[in-house]
Enzyme design. Structure first.
Site, PDB file in Angstrom:
ATOM      1  NE  ARG A   1      -1.471   3.540   4.652  1.00 14.73           N
ATOM      2  CZ  ARG A   1      -0.239   3.794   4.193  1.00 14.73           C
ATOM      3  NH1 ARG A   1       0.634   2.808   4.058  1.00 14.73           N
ATOM      4  NH2 ARG A   1       0.113   5.024   3.857  1.00 14.73           N
TER       5      ARG A   1
ATOM      6  CG  ASN B   1       1.104   9.936   1.869  1.00 14.22           C
ATOM      7  OD1 ASN B   1       2.224  10.322   1.623  1.00 14.22           O
ATOM      8  ND2 ASN B   1       0.837   8.686   2.200  1.00 14.22           N
ATOM      9  CG  ASP B   2      -4.608  12.139   3.858  1.00 10.43           C
ATOM     10  OD1 ASP B   2      -5.210  12.450   2.819  1.00 10.43           O
ATOM     11  OD2 ASP B   2      -4.669  11.007   4.365  1.00 10.43           O
TER      12      ASP B   2
ATOM     13  NE  ARG C   1      -4.508   4.818   9.010  1.00  5.30           N
ATOM     14  CZ  ARG C   1      -4.143   5.085   7.751  1.00  5.30           C
ATOM     15  NH1 ARG C   1      -3.527   6.203   7.479  1.00  5.30           N
ATOM     16  NH2 ARG C   1      -4.399   4.235   6.801  1.00  5.30           N
TER      17      ARG C   1
ATOM     18  CB  CYS D   1       3.826   7.189   9.290  1.00  2.22           C
ATOM     19  SG  CYS D   1       2.225   7.978   9.454  1.00  2.22           S
TER      20      CYS D   1
ATOM     21  NE  ARG E   1      -3.545  10.094  -0.468  1.00  2.10           N
ATOM     22  CZ  ARG E   1      -3.315   9.435   0.663  1.00  2.10           C
ATOM     23  NH1 ARG E   1      -3.721   9.918   1.821  1.00  2.10           N
ATOM     24  NH2 ARG E   1      -2.657   8.303   0.663  1.00  2.10           N
TER      25      ARG E   1
ATOM     26  CG  HIS F   1       0.124   4.450 -10.328  1.00  2.00           C
ATOM     27  ND1 HIS F   1      -0.159   3.556  -9.318  1.00  2.00           N
ATOM     28  CD2 HIS F   1      -1.047   4.973 -10.711  1.00  2.00           C
ATOM     29  CE1 HIS F   1      -1.454   3.548  -9.114  1.00  2.00           C
ATOM     30  NE2 HIS F   1      -2.020   4.406  -9.940  1.00  2.00           N
TER      31      HIS F   1
HETATM   32  C1  PEP Z   1      -0.711   9.864   5.057  1.00  2.00           C
HETATM   33  O1  PEP Z   1      -1.759  10.462   4.792  1.00  2.00           O
HETATM   34  O2  PEP Z   1       0.425  10.357   4.902  1.00  2.00           O
HETATM   35  C2  PEP Z   1      -0.758   8.501   5.594  1.00  2.00           C
HETATM   36  C3  PEP Z   1       0.326   7.913   6.058  1.00  2.00           C
HETATM   37  O3  PEP Z   1      -1.954   7.869   5.554  1.00  2.00           O
HETATM   38  P1  PEP Z   1      -2.603   7.257   4.208  1.00  2.00           P
HETATM   39  O4  PEP Z   1      -1.596   7.373   3.130  1.00  2.00           O
HETATM   40  O5  PEP Z   1      -2.956   5.851   4.561  1.00  2.00           O
HETATM   41  O6  PEP Z   1      -3.796   8.145   4.050  1.00  2.00           O
HETATM   42 MG    MG Z   2      -3.652   9.692   5.505  1.00  2.00          MG
END
Ligand code: PEP
Ligand code: MG
Length: 548
Positions: free
Chosen positions: A287, A435-436, A323, A483, A446, A184
């Site tokens: 998103r 991120n994923d 997306r 992204c 995560r 955060h």
């Molecule tokens: C990601 O996973 O990096 C991504 C951009 O999608 P979200 O954070 O919305 O899962």
């Molecule tokens: Mg993602």
């Protein structure tokens, strides 16, 4: 003078005195209620009322998003169900502190078990409970301290409620002992363009209130009790970096002129004006969940068309990458998947969930095609969580059938990088969701604090996967963007470009810093940094190698 290091967020410098965030209160004792129960009921009532008033007053003074967070917290201090539970515990012989602590704890556990958005509210309940217990004890409430002077906030880590109540006028930088690049604290620092260094081991035992400190986010270092010469040098460097970050908005490019379009991540059409004002060259991640999250069924094609058209109209002639719905795990949506799954992040989510409910996907693609036809924006559409070429063929085929011109895949599941050559034969582009991709590469949830250290996109394994995708994109002559949050880290952005990434999309607030950093290197230099980073043995090693 002593120096400590951690993970820097942004590229700014701050020099100021330290203000430490009070540590959370110790749990109350289990001693049974000794006082008269009636008096104890009254004491708790007054403490809860006092906390509710205090939070309401802070909400009114804060305004904006913070106001909503604080108002919600004030309601938690008056929640009838929780109050009933506190009273029952007092009647059962618990002391006032214990009764409050346990009642809020029980509701916190309930929210945590619900997962997703509700689980994120759990820390807010902890915050309210701590405030009530502090009042009962007659000690200072934990949480963000207030000061009339500018300061550097030092904390173990910041909870969402803390981040909402931070006085941004006076907070010059954030430094935390815990937390990683997706904590955060890091997210707040990025969104408010505040310099931060997180994950500074040994910080709390080394720093005292009022001590002078230099924070260098780009270097990921903090200097304690700096001498006057170091302070003077830091102030000069601070001005030069600030000037670079507030330079006139230009298109994203490296020092040798290589173009790297800088795009914005947006969560709804209302984010568009800020993205345009901060110089986004388009949208790299729209998103679309905002339309779905609060409803019990999918919105109609008409309602979706209106919302998508509104966003696309803000970017005439520019690229907008939408997306399709990314449901599941951290974004639960009962009408797409209400089955209980032990591991929802490995379950029916993203493209898998859409495929199992194809009409919802068809409707969304139809609405996007309508918006494409109604506006001047260049619409690209991608699906989340694509794992291989078969899923790519399915999604690209459906997109084309429904009239979409540019259809691609998000790279979030590591397998897609392994078969990137096959995927890029079919997809028009790939966008990497770091991120994923990091979560799945390192097998680290995560959303889970205990494994936050693994959730670091600097890890050489993640960087190598990005490199495989970049190379496949170059061979196929197709764009490969990023992204995820990684694109918002200026030093990492350079490495990503060195790995073959052709565009970067991030929260609009990060654009200026990334733009400034890209201008400091040529493509050859970016490639050299990338080569050093992928050869490193850890995320920290990759950071250090890239900076060397
Ligand atoms: C990601 O996973 O990096 C991504 C951009 O999608 P979200 O954070 O919305 O899962
Ligand atoms: Mg993602």
């Amino acid at each position: 003078m002593g120096a400590l290091s951690g993970v820097g967020v942004g590229r700014g410098i701050a020099v100021a005195k330290v203000l430490r965030m009070p540590e959370p209160l110790a749990p109350p004792s289990d001693e049974p209620l000794a006082a008269d129960a009636g008096a104890e009921h009254e004491r708790v009532r007054q403490a809860l009322e006092g906390v509710a008033h205090e939070l309401q007053a802070r909400a009114a003074a804060a305004g904006g998003d913070a106001q909503q967070v604080l108002e919600a917290a004030a309601l938690m201090a008056q929640d009838p169900a929780i109050l009933d539970d506190v009273r029952a515990r007092l009647d059962g012989g618990a002391n006032a502190e214990r009764a409050t602590w346990d009642a809020y704890g029980a509701f916190r556990d309930m929210l945590t078990a619900m997962g997703g958005y509700m689980a994120e509210r759990a820390t807010d309940l902890d915050d309210v409970a701590q405030r009530v217990v502090a009042r009962l004890r007659g000690v200072a409430a934990p949480g963000v301290p207030q000061s009339d002077e500018p300061f550097i906030l030092v904390a173990r880590d910041l909870a969402p409620a803390d981040t909402a109540t931070l006085d941004l006028e006076r907070t010059l930088a954030l430094v935390t002992e815990e937390g990683g690049p997706t904590s955060h604290t890091a997210i707040l620092a990025r969104s408010k363009s505040l310099p931060a260094v997180v994950g500074v081991v040994g910080l709390l035992s080394a720093v005292a209130d009022g001590q002078r400190m230099i924070v260098d986010a780009r270097a990921g270092t903090v200097v304690l009790d700096p001498d006057d010469a170091s302070v003077a040098a830091a102030l000069v460097e601070r001005e030069s970096r600030a000037a670079a970050s507030s330079a006139p908005i230009t298109e994203g490019a490296l020092a040798d002129g290589t173009k790297v379009p800088l795009l914005a991540n947006v969560g709804s059409p209302k984010d568009a004006p800020a993205a345009v004002a901060l110089g986004a060259e388009g949208v790299g991640l729209f998103r679309t969940e905002f339309l779905f999250l609060d409803s019990s069924s999918a919105p109609s094609v008409e309602a979706q068309t209106v919302a998508y058209t509104e966003l696309l109209q803000a970017f005439p002639g520019k690229k907008v990458v939408a997306r399709v719905l990314d449901a599941g795990a951290d974004k639960p949506l009962p009408f797409l998947n209400d089955a209980h799954e032990e591991n929802p992040a490995l379950g029916l989510r993203g493209i898998r969930a859409l495929r199992a409910t194809e009409q919802i996907l068809r409707d969304q693609l139809t609405a996007l095609a309508n918006a494409q036809a109604a506006t001047e924006a260049e619409l690209w559409v991608m699906a989340p969580m694509i794992a291989d070429v078969e899923e790519t063929e399915y999604f690209v085929g459906l997109g084309r059938e429904l009239g979409l011109r540019t259809v691609g895949a998000m790279a979030e599941v590591p397998s897609i990088a392994v078969v990137a050559d096959q995927v890029l034969e079919v997809a028009d582009f790939v966008s990497i969701g770091t991120n994923d991709l990091t979560q799945y590469t390192l097998a680290a949830d995560r959303q889970l604090g205990s494994v936050a250290a693994f959730q670091d996109p600097w890890h050489p394994a993640v960087l190598r996967l990005v490199g495989m995708l970049g190379e496949a994109g170059a061979k196929a002559g197709k764009p490969v963007g990023v992204c995820g949050e990684a694109a918002a880290d200026p030093a990492l952005a350079v490495v990503l470009v060195g790995l073959g990434v052709t565009s970067l999309s991030m929260s609009a607030s990060a654009l200026a810093d990334v733009r400034a950093e890209l201008l400091t290197v040529t493509l050859d230099e970016a490639r050299e940094r990338a080569a050093r980073a992928v050869a490193a043995r850890s995320a920290a090693g990759a950071r250090a190698a890239a900076a060397a």
